[in-house]
Design an enzyme around this catalytic site. Structure first.
Site, mmCIF file in Angstrom:
data_model
loop_
_atom_site.group_PDB
_atom_site.id
_atom_site.type_symbol
_atom_site.label_atom_id
_atom_site.label_comp_id
_atom_site.label_asym_id
_atom_site.label_seq_id
_atom_site.Cartn_x
_atom_site.Cartn_y
_atom_site.Cartn_z
ATOM 1 N N CYS B 250 0.825 -1.205 0.000
ATOM 2 C CA CYS B 250 0.000 0.000 0.000
ATOM 3 C C CYS B 250 0.858 1.254 0.000
ATOM 4 O O CYS B 250 1.577 1.495 -0.959
ATOM 5 C CB CYS B 250 -0.985 -0.046 1.173
ATOM 6 N N HIS B 333 -3.909 -5.222 -0.267
ATOM 7 C CA HIS B 333 -3.616 -5.770 1.064
ATOM 8 C C HIS B 333 -3.654 -7.291 1.090
ATOM 9 O O HIS B 333 -4.682 -7.879 1.395
ATOM 10 C CB HIS B 333 -4.596 -5.194 2.087
ATOM 11 N N GLU B 335 -2.514 -9.148 3.229
ATOM 12 C CA GLU B 335 -2.727 -9.640 4.592
ATOM 13 C C GLU B 335 -4.208 -9.727 4.929
ATOM 14 O O GLU B 335 -4.579 -10.319 5.925
ATOM 15 C CB GLU B 335 -2.012 -8.727 5.598
#
Ligand SMILES: Nc1ncnc2c1ncn2[C@@H]1O[C@H](COP(=O)(O)OP(=O)(O)O)[C@@H](O)[C@H]1O
Ligand SMILES: Nc1ncnc2c1ncn2[C@@H]1O[C@H](COP(=O)(O)OP(=O)(O)O)[C@@H](O)[C@H]1O
Ligand SMILES: [Mg+2]
Ligand SMILES: [Mg+2]
Lengths: 1105, 362
Positions: B250, B333, B335
């Site tokens: 990001c 993202h 994650e």
């Protein structure tokens, strides 16, 4: 990977007749599949036995076979057409099972047909619960602890190991048939036995019960490159233990945190990959323990399903269309999102509204069936509603059901719940039923805690709190009723808040004690009006190009202005017995035809299963309840959208069955297209209708009306028994009873009128009053029933589209009886009279558009039974039997075209066509799902669907129908006769004809005696069931598999226990059972003609070339 | 009862609603308005430091349904400036919940407004781009003025305000990863720490200080604000580039791009949601990804870097790598937290890179 160029032609298998668990969602998916394949340039071969579908329209496929969905027939079609591939994943369980059968028989390999969409290996892994569980274990996913059993002993051992309660599921079944939860040993033994019998392979799974856990479904897609997406998550309001098809369901999931949701998503993909669905859509079901979040995989369907239809309508993501493209080689990222156009299909839709689906049950039509919901599906249809909140959507959905409810109570229908004491209501909500959601609202309003109800029902507290919010708002609204000016004191804010919770004007009127029009007027004056939002797959992140709207009470409206002439088509609402897919078929035709004729078409409907609610069927779609308030809102919005020369031309009310017809009176008469509203009333109002018949010299069965016991008796005396008794203004012969004497009449009226607080069976429809009296007619015995469909234009020209002779005599509801086109026994002079009288009626009513008249012909005399100034159930059948697009022509007449013009265009032939071949339509009945219900046919319609067969003779066509309906006529073996006294004389010839066909005969003592007297040999005698008069009784004979066909006609009157047991045994053993002499005669003819004619299949295109 | 409130946008649009959550005395809350289309994961979004200075409007109408739990916190306290919803659930239901969202908002002093036509809001932002907004119980004129004056993130360094002030170490593992905290999410730390020993350091940490920790790899975290305003972090990364494997997520991608001399630009209304399709260029596979960014890397300025991921909706660069410098990054993202898990493999790619592997397969 782009389109597969190694394929040229593809066979698509439809799902056959509408049955519980498999409804018109497969017309929607199959139609989309055919369209996509043709767009892609493939030659499409289609087989489906259901004439009432859009998919079997000649324009949908290149070669359309309306033939029975059985392996031999499909094999014959494959041999004839030599398709390169077979796409089985869009025709429900029927298509999957049929494909697997063809695979097992080696037919596909032998003929070089590739199965696309889901490989047979994948289908087997998903469908065989044993293999599926093993597969899940391999990838580390939990399923409920379970064991398989092929005998009762094995089953018992497993249940003991797992511990009660347990869930029983027969292998390879659909819609939960034969499944159930057993709390104790006795129930278990009974159910295990039933289940072993229900499974086509005689196997059941005994499984740990997780009833009460939360139930979820994920609709997922995967392409050849292993790209996977979730299209939609669905959370069931009713917990595990209530079949998802019978649960109120909500999209998206409401109570899953992101970690839980993502873990479920991972699992769903893992299931898809392991099962091996390489291209297409699937549905994965999960159970989640509300106390710990523990998650179990329940099942997966490697095909599009009812839920995927719902998910498509809920998100705007067309699963069937995309699944089809994936099956022919495309990847998700190669397919554009229709709605945004700019973005690809390889994303996950997000929605900024709440979708609620509520099933529609019909226990009232099935005496003997208990309105108790469980693991087997019993609903016949469903509605979906869209709103910005759960509360709003739920109330919209409840009023979409058309069961006289305006929402979550606060209407006339709540009385029966309000009357119950809290402890009784508390006990009731412990069992899932169609009424439960209403009962819960009453309890919450009485202050019963959410926790208590959550514990009693397993329903998530979040949902119960939402119901409580509605209940609390209601209480607040009621407080305004004492105010001299309730609407004024409520004000714009109060009204807006109520509307945002989904309250209908009718509910507000009732709660505030003011007329409904006052609510509407004040509301509009205060600026509280609905806004229409758009379903766009992306929560407004991108611009939408498809006007797919729903109403809600917000700030901004998204209806685009239009400078074109627009026509609104009102749909038929939820599928139900008596009003099913046929009417959706008509509405879809109207949308397409009127679009082609230059109009902008606007569909209003609330049934997620249908083709009509596909966003590209009409130019604009309003997914809204088909009620006066909601339709009026749409009309207001469309009027306001007019720009320049564009105007709202009118509303089509005569193609969607009774639903829109009932709204005709509430719509601006200037907007009602075709037949004027008064003509509709004229046909439905008994007195006016009789007067009209008399005036134009038509004969009706003698009769009268009554709203009291004494009145009824007087009418019956006058016309003579037997009489038919029924309420006015209902469809499908609802609550219609055949009565033979005063006692019976008294009983019948008592049940309709009700006694004291209990209320009558018609309470929900508004009860029996002077204005809505009971109708009493002389019952015409042994009369031939005839249906006539006709069209009339605004100049008075009439086209008789089709005359259908019923197989079963009058007294069996027209929707439940088989019928033939052209008529088989009626004399030409009678046919001329029928055409003449139909024309006279259409003229007298001033019909413009479609109309249907039902007649009974007795001893050559023609009686009019009823006229419907709207398209009838038989329109699609007539269209397919004659090749004339009746519904499309009807739609054109509604907007002013004349028959002469349509004839010039070639849409309508010069005269009523006389097809070269005979077509027969047969009804399909839901008895296998309701073991307690008698299968005797009567004036109350109970069939859910229909099949069609066409052949050179009536017998061949009838035989095909029986095969298609799943009750194939036998070719050899034993025919068992048990006849009513009145049928015995005529039964002798019948029995002789079966004997002549080589069948051995069995009969009950009385029938056998009669037959023997006539010199007919009866090989086996049986006694009354249970009486041990003979070595074996009929049920034992059936259970021993010694009977291949049963002819059982009911004796005159009263409870007929013996016959009932015989018929129940037939249902259980899947032995065809004919309950009228007429049908038995047709059966004999069918068997004879089948032998005389080589089996043949032909396309619709060939038949009407 | 929630008092009536208004939401004013910098362009003069006013929407009605009801005040909820924390009620500031001034009756005014301000920030840059963004909409997020995720249908679950509101708590993760609210506690994601990348939302510093922003008012988040959820397009999903019911928010708060499953309450709040410490398990779902991306940082100890929310960084966003406010919350806009259609319906805030007063009664959550979940075995994981410790309390309702409203209490959480009050506790962390996050103002919110409920009952808003959030679809209208979204359509407005879609058409006009991200803009300042103000909401609360104050009079309309005051809110309109506050909205017009509300700062946007343009040119703002919001990282310093959310970065940790002292280093801390989590996880065990055969390799040390230094994670630059521009507003790092807890889920990222968890993923890194699952395979490595991670030292999370303040964004102001110098290249020399980082080198002194002898990392096997450096991680550049997500974070708020305008990447162009982050001169010091850019220079730090430029100094490290080529010496040590680098992985950015990001804002981390944007800083890496700036360090390479590429430029960033502001998207009209950004990407905020859990459903963005991203193509992994090398394999052609599609990943459904969680995204939250207002700025993006200008593809034409990337020079020798290889674009590894791109957004299928609008072509935005979603990932690139510089194999010779052993650096790679993604704009989205992997994650999750919240969001799909499709791209978690990137953490393995990083570990392999730290252990001497290359980026050829990426
Ligand atoms: N182990 C179980 N315990 C309790 N209820 C169950 C269990 N398994 C299934 N059910 C219920 O039975 C319904 C039907 O089961 P399912 O496996 O989905 O079969 P199908 O949809 O093919 O009929 C489910 O929707 C669920 O509500
Ligand atoms: N007078 C009658 N004599 C014999 N059968 C009748 C008579 N009236 C109606 N029926 C039977 O009842 C069925 C339903 O009646 P109908 O008037 O068509 O009601 P619906 O509106 O439900 O179609 C008919 O299809 C016919 O079989
Ligand atoms: Mg199921
Ligand atoms: Mg009828």
């Amino acid at each position: 990977m782009p389109r597969r160029d190694d394929l040229d032609s593809i066979l698509v298998i439809g799902s056959g007749p509408i049955v519980i668990g498999q409804a018109c969602e497969f017309d929607y998916s199959g139609t989309q599949a055919c369209r996509v394949l043709r767009e892609e340039g493939y030659r499409v071969v289609l087989v489906n036995s259901n004439p009432a579908t859009i998919m079997t329209d000649p324009a949908t496929a290149d070669a359309t076979y309306i033939e029975p969905l059985v392996a031999d027939v499909v094999r014959a079609i494959i041999e004839r057409e030599r398709p390169d591939a077979l796409l089985p994943t869009l025709g429900g369980q029927t298509a999957l099972n049929l494909t697997m059968e063809l695979v097992a028989k080696g037919a596909l390999d032998a003929l070089g047909v590739e199965v696309i969409g889901a490989r047979p290996e994948a289908i087997a892994t998903a469908e065989d619960r044993e293999r599926f569980r093993e597969a899940m274990r391999e990838i580390g996913l939990a399923t409920p602890e379970a064991g398989f059993a092929r005998t009762l002993d094995q089953a018992m051992a497993t249940a003991t190991r797992i511990g009660f309660p347990v869930m029983i599921r027969p292998s390879f079944i659909l819609g939960g048939l034969g499944t159930g939860l057993a709390d104790d040993v006795d129930t278990f033994v009974r159910m295990a036995r039933e289940g072993l019998a229900a499974s086509p392979i005689g196997e059941i799974l005994v499984e740990r019960s997780v009833a009460g856990w939360k139930e979820y479904e994920l609709e997922v897609m995967r392409d050849v490159a292993d790209n996977c997406v979730v299209v939609c998550s669905i959370e069931n309001f009713d917990p595990m233990g209530v079949h998802t098809g019978d649960s109120i369901t909500v999209a998206p999931a409401m109570t899953l945190s992101d970690p839980e949701y993502q873990a479920m998503r991972d699992d769903a993909f893992a299931v898809l990959r392991r099962v091996g669905v390489e291209t297409g859509g699937s549905n994965v079901q999960f159970a989640v323990d509300p106390a710990s979040g523990e998650r179990l995989v329940i099942e997966m369907n490697p095909r599009v399903s009812r839920s995927s239809a719902l998910a498509s309508k809920a998100t705007g993501f067309p699963i069937a269309k995309i699944a089809t493209r994936l099956a022919v080689g495309y990847r998700l990222d190669e397919i554009a999102n229709d709605i945004t156009r700019a973005t690809p299909a390889s994303f996950e839709p997000v929605i900024d509204y709440v979708v609620v689906k509520v099933p529609r049950w019909q226990f009232e039509k099935l005496p003997g069936a208990e309105p108790r919901l469980g693991t087997r599906m019993q609903s016949v249809g469903e509605v979906m509603a869209i709103g910005r909140t759960f509360a709003e959507s739920l109330q919209k959905a409840l009023r979409s059901l058309e069961q006289g409810r305006d929402g979550l109570n606060a209407d006339g229908g709540e009385a029966s719940f309000e009357a119950l004491a809290t402890p009784e209501l508390l006990e009731r909500v412990g069992v899932a039923s169609p009424d439960r959601v209403f009962e819960l609202e009453v309890l919450l309003r009485r202050g019963v805690a959410v926790e208590t109800l959550a514990a009693a029902t397993g329903i998530d507290p979040w949902f119960l709190h939402q119901l409580a919010t509605i209940a609390a708002a209601r209480t607040e609204l009621e407080a305004h009723a004492d105010d001299p000016d309730p609407l004024g004191s409520l004000g714009a804010t109060g009204l807006r808040d109520a509307k945002r919770l989904g309250f209908a004007d009718a509910q507000l009127a009732r709660l505030l004690g003011v007329p409904e029009v006052a609510v509407r007027d004040v509301r509009l004056a205060l600026g509280v009006r609905p806004t229409f939002k758009t379903v766009d797959t992306c929560a407004a992140e991108f611009e939408a190009h498809t006007p797919y709207h729903y109403s809600t009470y917000e700030d901004e409206d998204e209806v685009a202005p239009s400078a074109r002439d627009r026509v609104v088509i009102l749909g038929s609402g939820p599928n139900r017995i008596g009003q099913g897919i046929e009417f959706d078929y008509c509405c879809v035709h109207a949308a397409r035809t009127l679009h082609d004729a230059g109009y902008e078409t606007i569909m209003v409907n609330c049934n997620p299963e249908t083709v009509s609610t596909d966003y590209d069927t009409a130019d604009r779609l309003y997914f809204e309840p088909v009620t006066v308030e909601d339709v009026t809102n749409v009309l207001d919005a469309e009027r306001a959208a007019s720009r320049g020369d564009g105007r709202l031309v009118g509303v089509v009310v005569t193609l969607g069955g009774q639903t829109p017809l009932k709204l005709a009176h509430a719509i601006d008469p200037a907007l009602v297209l075709g037949t004027p509203p008064d003509a509709i009333d004229l046909a439905e109002d008994r007195e006016r209708w009789s007067a009209l018949c008399t005036a134009i010299g038509l004969r009706q069965p003698p009769g009268g009306t009554a709203s009291t016991q004494a009145g009824a008796r007087a009418v019956a005396r006058e016309v003579g028994y037997p009489v038919l008794v029924r309420p006015s203004y209902v469809l499908g012969g609802r609550d219609m009873q055949l009565v033979y004497d005063d006692d019976g009449l008294k009983r019948c009226l008592t049940s309709m009128l009700g006694t004291g607080a209990l209320g009558g069976s018609l309470d929900r429809e508004g009860g029996v009053t002077k204005e809505r009296p009971v109708l009493i007619d002389r019952f015409l015995e042994d009369a031939i029933e005839v249906d006539v469909d006709a069209l009339r234009d605004r100049l008075g020209d009439v086209f008789i589209a089709g005359i259908m002779e019923h197989v079963e005599e009058a007294g069996v509801h027209s929707g439940d009886s088989a019928c033939a086109l052209p008529p088989q026994t009626l004399h030409a002079t009678v046919l001329a009279v029928l055409a003449e009288q139909t024309t006279a009626i259409a003229n007298a009513l001033g019909v413009v558009g479609p109309c249907n008249v039902q007649f009974a012909v007795k001893d050559g005399d023609v009686y009019v039974l009823e006229a419907n100034p709207r398209a009838s159930r038989t329109v699609p059948f007539v269209a397919k039997a004659t090749g004339v697009p009746v519904a499309a022509a009807a739609a054109r007449l509604l907007v002013g075209a004349t028959l002469a013009e349509l004839r010039d265009e070639g849409l309508v032939p010069a005269a009523t066509p006389v097809p070269r071949e005979v077509s027969v339509k047969e009804a399909v009945l839901p008895f296998s799902r309701f073991p307690g219900v008698d299968t005797l046919l009567g004036p109350e319609m109970r069939s859910t669907g229909e099949v069609m067969g066409t052949g050179p003779t009536f017998g061949v066509a009838f035989d095909k129908c029986q095969l298609a309906a799943g009750v194939a006529l036998p070719d050899e073996g034993c025919v068992f006769f048990s006849l009513a006294d009145r049928d015995k004389p005529a039964g002798a010839d019948l029995a002789a004809s079966y004997a002549a066909l080589g069948f051995s005969l069995a009969a009950t003592i009385g029938t056998a005696g009669f037959l023997r007297d006539k010199g007919i040999e009866v090989h086996t005698l049986v006694g009354k069931v249970g009486l041990r008069e003979m070595a074996r009784d009929a049920v034992e004979l059936l259970e021993a598999g010694a009977v291949q066909l049963v002819v059982n006609t009911p004796s005159g009157r009263g409870a007929r226990a013996d016959g009932g047991l015989i018929r129940a045994a037939c249902v259980a053993r899947k032995v065809p059972c004919l309950t009228t002499l007429a049908a038995a005669r047709a059966g004999a003819q069918g068997i004879a003609d089948r032998r005389a004619h080589a089996p043949s299949v032909r396309t619709l295109q060939e038949r009407h070339a | 009862m929630n008092p009536p409130a208004l939401l004013a946008l910098a362009d003069g649009t006013v929407l009605r609603g009801k005040a909820t959550g924390f009620l500031p005395d001034s009756g005014v809350a301000t920030g840059e308005l963004v909409f997020n289309t995720a249908m679950s994961g509101y708590q993760e979004v609210l506690t994601d430091p990348s939302y510093a200075g922003q008012v988040v409007a959820f397009t999903a109408p019911h928010i708060g349904n499953y309450g709040v739990t410490p398990l779902d916190e991306e940082s100890p306290r929310p960084a966003c400036a406010g919350l806009v919803v259609r319906d805030l659930s007063a009664h959550p239901s979940s075995w994981r919940a410790v309390g309702p969202l409203e209490g959480f908002l009050v506790q962390h002093r996050i103002p919110a407004i409920t009952g808003v036509d959030t679809r209208r809001l979204t359509r407005r932002v879609r058409a006009a781009g991200a803009m300042g907004c103000a909401f609360g119980t104050a009079p309309e004129a005051a809110l309109l003025a506050a909205a017009a004056a509300a700062p946007t993130t343009d040119g703002c360094d919001l990282v310093t305000g959310v970065s940790c002030t002292a280093p801390y170490t989590v996880g065990e593992g055969p390799r040390r990863v230094v994670a630059l905290d521009y507003g790092i999410k807890a889920t990222i730390v968890r993923h890194l720490a699952a395979q490595s020993c991670v030292t999370v350091v303040p964004s102001s940490t110098s290249a020399a200080e980082i080198r002194s920790l002898a990392p096997s790899g450096v991680f550049l975290s997500n974070g708020p604000g305008d990447p162009a305003a982050l001169a010091a972090p850019r220079d730090t990364i430029a100094a490290l580039l080529g010496d040590v494997p680098i992985f950015g997520i990001c804002l981390g991608q944007q800083v890496l791009a700036e360090a390479l001399g590429a430029t960033t630009y502001k998207l009209a209304f950004g990407h905020h949601g859990s459903n963005h399709p991203v193509r992994h260029v090398a394999s052609g596979r599609v990943e459904v990804t969680a995204q939250n960014h207002n700025y993006a890397v200008a593809r034409e300025t990337l020079g020798g870097a290889r674009v590894t991921h791109e957004n299928l909706n609008d072509g935005v660069v979603e990932g690139f790598c510089v194999p010779e410098a052993r650096a790679f990054c993604v704009q989205y993202h992997p994650e999750a937290g919240p969001g799909p898990h499709d791209a978690r493999y990137l953490f393995d790619v990083f570990v392999a890179l730290c252990d001497g592997g290359g980026l050829d397969g990426l």
